[in-house]
Write a protein that holds these residues in place. Structure first.
Motif, PDB file in Angstrom:
ATOM      1  N   SER A 157      47.569  39.127  36.010  1.00  0.00           N
ATOM      2  CA  SER A 157      46.105  39.874  36.672  1.00  0.00           C
ATOM      3  C   SER A 157      45.843  40.923  35.877  1.00  0.00           C
ATOM      4  O   SER A 157      44.568  40.916  35.488  1.00  0.00           O
ATOM      5  N   ALA A 158      46.720  41.699  35.377  1.00  0.00           N
ATOM      6  CA  ALA A 158      46.388  42.827  34.562  1.00  0.00           C
ATOM      7  C   ALA A 158      46.006  42.414  33.070  1.00  0.00           C
ATOM      8  O   ALA A 158      44.979  43.022  32.724  1.00  0.00           O
ATOM      9  N   VAL A 159      46.395  41.176  32.683  1.00  0.00           N
ATOM     10  CA  VAL A 159      46.113  40.931  31.326  1.00  0.00           C
ATOM     11  C   VAL A 159      44.618  40.356  31.447  1.00  0.00           C
ATOM     12  O   VAL A 159      43.735  40.604  30.500  1.00  0.00           O
ATOM     13  N   PHE A 160      44.383  39.272  32.264  1.00  0.00           N
ATOM     14  CA  PHE A 160      43.123  38.965  32.266  1.00  0.00           C
ATOM     15  C   PHE A 160      41.907  39.778  32.800  1.00  0.00           C
ATOM     16  O   PHE A 160      40.935  39.955  32.353  1.00  0.00           O
ATOM     17  N   GLY A 161      42.277  40.798  33.742  1.00  0.00           N
ATOM     18  CA  GLY A 161      41.334  41.939  34.032  1.00  0.00           C
ATOM     19  C   GLY A 161      41.132  42.715  32.880  1.00  0.00           C
ATOM     20  O   GLY A 161      40.023  42.994  32.560  1.00  0.00           O
ATOM     21  N   PHE A 162      42.168  43.080  32.157  1.00  0.00           N
ATOM     22  CA  PHE A 162      41.948  43.731  30.883  1.00  0.00           C
ATOM     23  C   PHE A 162      41.276  43.433  29.983  1.00  0.00           C
ATOM     24  O   PHE A 162      40.097  43.983  29.583  1.00  0.00           O
ATOM     25  N   ALA A 163      41.418  42.147  29.668  1.00  0.00           N
ATOM     26  CA  ALA A 163      40.664  41.359  28.740  1.00  0.00           C
ATOM     27  C   ALA A 163      39.276  41.202  28.987  1.00  0.00           C
ATOM     28  O   ALA A 163      38.441  41.552  28.067  1.00  0.00           O
TER      29      ALA A 163
END
Length: 157
Positions: free
Chosen positions: A92-98
């Motif tokens: 979730s963090a990776v997709f949200g950050f991207a």
């Protein structure tokens, strides 16, 4: 040159560019209160982000409680369950950050030709990435607590 201008102009302040930039930053961040408002907005965004990630992960966890109960009944250690939920939080963090960085990149590009350009230094990007990971990990704590308290025998009911 600065000293010569200072002497020649009298009561006018002559600044080096870096000193003037630092004084302007200090003025806008401290004197006007804009810095504290910005800090408060960032903290509010962090709290809201933790709550939203926590709710999303919790809903996902509740949907999969029978699977987690099965893993517990098969003898899966709590560490394994922690890793599963923390991996979901990291994804979730990776997709949200991207997604966020794509939007920020658009804002940076759009403002590059204006008089008020937005800057995104690499150090800030790294800090935001770490903060996003921590925020998602904190949001996962509620799900971790729920999964570790599930009764393994509930799978047989």
């Amino acid at each position: 040159m600065r000293d010569a201008l200072q002497t020649r102009l009298g009561r006018v302040d002559v600044w080096f560019a870096e000193d003037f930039a630092r004084a302007a930053q200090r003025y806008w961040l401290i004197t006007t209160g804009a810095g504290s408002a910005l800090l408060l907005a960032a903290l509010l965004g962090l709290v809201v982000g933790i709550v939203i990630v926590g709710q999303t992960l919790y809903a996902t966890t509740v949907d999969r409680l029978p699977e987690y109960a099965t893993l517990r009944a098969m003898g899966a250690p709590n560490r394994y369950l922690y890793r599963v939920i923390l991996k979901q939080a990291a994804i979730s963090a990776v997709f949200g950050f991207a997604g966020g960085m794509v939007l920020v990149g658009g804002v940076v590009l759009a403002s590059s030709g204006s008089t008020v350009a937005v800057a995104m230094p690499p150090g800030l990007v790294a800090v935001l990435a770490l903060l996003t990971l921590c925020m998602c990990a904190l949001g996962a704590l509620v799900s971790i607590r729920r999964v570790t308290r599930i009764d393994p025998t509930s799978v047989f009911q």
